[in-house]
Design a protein around this motif. Sequence first.
Motif, mmCIF file in Angstrom:
data_model
loop_
_atom_site.group_PDB
_atom_site.id
_atom_site.type_symbol
_atom_site.label_atom_id
_atom_site.label_comp_id
_atom_site.label_asym_id
_atom_site.label_seq_id
_atom_site.Cartn_x
_atom_site.Cartn_y
_atom_site.Cartn_z
ATOM 1 N N SER A 12 0.790 -1.229 0.000
ATOM 2 C CA SER A 12 0.000 0.000 0.000
ATOM 3 C C SER A 12 0.821 1.277 0.000
ATOM 4 N N GLY A 13 2.140 1.173 -0.094
ATOM 5 C CA GLY A 13 2.965 2.368 -0.045
ATOM 6 C C GLY A 13 2.889 3.071 1.290
ATOM 7 N N GLU A 14 2.680 2.302 2.375
ATOM 8 C CA GLU A 14 2.522 2.874 3.707
ATOM 9 C C GLU A 14 3.823 2.800 4.495
ATOM 10 N N ARG A 15 4.014 3.782 5.344
ATOM 11 C CA ARG A 15 5.189 3.809 6.205
ATOM 12 C C ARG A 15 4.812 4.376 7.564
ATOM 13 N N GLN A 16 5.689 4.155 8.501
ATOM 14 C CA GLN A 16 5.558 4.656 9.858
ATOM 15 C C GLN A 16 6.968 4.929 10.357
ATOM 16 N N CYS A 17 7.107 5.575 11.507
ATOM 17 C CA CYS A 17 8.420 6.087 11.912
ATOM 18 C C CYS A 17 9.489 4.999 12.032
ATOM 19 N N LEU A 18 9.146 3.834 12.583
ATOM 20 C CA LEU A 18 10.153 2.790 12.739
ATOM 21 C C LEU A 18 10.600 2.261 11.381
ATOM 22 N N ARG B 278 14.275 -4.994 16.669
ATOM 23 C CA ARG B 278 13.366 -6.126 16.485
ATOM 24 C C ARG B 278 12.271 -6.099 17.559
ATOM 25 N N SER B 279 12.682 -5.790 18.783
ATOM 26 C CA SER B 279 11.720 -5.682 19.873
ATOM 27 C C SER B 279 10.687 -4.604 19.579
ATOM 28 N N GLN B 280 11.126 -3.497 18.981
ATOM 29 C CA GLN B 280 10.207 -2.398 18.718
ATOM 30 C C GLN B 280 9.214 -2.747 17.612
ATOM 31 N N PHE B 281 9.632 -3.544 16.627
ATOM 32 C CA PHE B 281 8.666 -4.013 15.623
ATOM 33 C C PHE B 281 7.568 -4.819 16.308
ATOM 34 N N ASP B 282 7.953 -5.723 17.215
ATOM 35 C CA ASP B 282 6.941 -6.513 17.917
ATOM 36 C C ASP B 282 6.115 -5.646 18.860
ATOM 37 N N TYR B 283 6.732 -4.605 19.421
ATOM 38 C CA TYR B 283 5.958 -3.681 20.254
ATOM 39 C C TYR B 283 4.812 -3.069 19.449
ATOM 40 N N TYR B 284 5.100 -2.582 18.249
ATOM 41 C CA TYR B 284 4.044 -1.959 17.450
ATOM 42 C C TYR B 284 2.996 -2.985 17.035
ATOM 43 N N ARG B 285 3.395 -4.235 16.801
ATOM 44 C CA ARG B 285 2.404 -5.271 16.498
ATOM 45 C C ARG B 285 1.472 -5.486 17.676
ATOM 46 N N GLY B 286 2.010 -5.374 18.888
ATOM 47 C CA GLY B 286 1.164 -5.502 20.067
ATOM 48 C C GLY B 286 0.290 -4.288 20.292
ATOM 49 N N GLU B 287 0.865 -3.103 20.141
ATOM 50 C CA GLU B 287 0.104 -1.871 20.339
ATOM 51 C C GLU B 287 -1.057 -1.779 19.360
ATOM 52 N N ARG B 288 -0.828 -2.208 18.100
ATOM 53 C CA ARG B 288 -1.819 -2.044 17.038
ATOM 54 C C ARG B 288 -2.518 -3.351 16.669
ATOM 55 N N LEU C 4 3.599 -8.151 22.874
ATOM 56 C CA LEU C 4 4.421 -7.390 23.825
ATOM 57 C C LEU C 4 5.340 -8.311 24.612
ATOM 58 N N GLN C 5 4.869 -9.495 24.924
ATOM 59 C CA GLN C 5 5.749 -10.470 25.567
ATOM 60 C C GLN C 5 6.881 -10.871 24.618
#
Length: 341
Positions: A124-130, A242-252, A277-278
Amino acid sequence: MHRIRSLALLLALAPAALAAPATLPLTSGAFQTLGAESYRRAGLSGSFDAWLTDAYRRQDVLLLKEPSLGRALAGRRAQLLLATGADRDRLARETAAWAHRFVKAALPRFSLERGFEFASAARSGERQCLLQSVLITGLLQEAGLQAGAVMVWRNLSGQETNLGHVTATLRLPSGRADLLIDASDPTPFVEHRGLLTWADGAYRFLLPQYGAGQTITGYRRADGGGPVALSRVSALDLAYLRSQFDYYRGERAPGGLLGTGVGRATPAGLQGSERWLQAALRENPHNALAAYVLGHVYRKQGRPGAARAQYLAAAKLYAAQGHTPRGVQDALVWARSAATS
């Protein structure tokens, strides 16, 4: 076998004294693995590096007027190796400005809900800060530059957030200054007022000190620990990213903590947030944001004991890294009052 597992656990929980900035040039196994994992979760065929190469051909943002991304970056790498002094720093700045333009052109849509996934970029041509910061890092490292990603806790205007943003960073070849490259901003170089990165052997909240040309010439510790020289500061390591990618998957997570996609949190969605998040904390037990938000998930699930313990653990991480955001302070007050009630 038990002794080996115990040693692995101790190493995972101990401060990452030997953490090194993430090595993520586009052709590296680490960069390609991040893309492949995202594609696999989304059921998307192909590879992200192939998509990125095609996206470069489609955009009118060529480097060195070269239609091949690989050859363009190799050519710029050769130029940087031959250049010296101020000319080399100038070429580095030009390369960073080009990477900023290219990422914004190739990924024109910003999406908090999906933009952290490589698969969403391709679909989709989408991006986010990470994601955009990792892409800029990969481009600059492929050109031979010392680049990485850092968390932002005070933005351009000095407003405090709880590690609510990610930006790319570049150490100029002279070693005299850093630059922040943020594709969320219309211009490539920005002056965020507070960063979380690696300094003096630990993750630390820092206050960058700016000089001419939006360059960072030094840092100060947010906990009052004094100045920190550029040579003692580096970008975040791969385990943190890598942890932050999983963080965003948990947040969203759909129906998770933020009610993404359905407008409210659901039991199944909260389980998804908890699981991601775990996973983020397994990737890096020192990700204070993931530890803190996991406490929110437990609280929404009606598990006050687990939430209280999680908030206390998160607060220890923030304190060790040099700053406790207001929201964490409030959660800590709740956790302590809940323990005595």
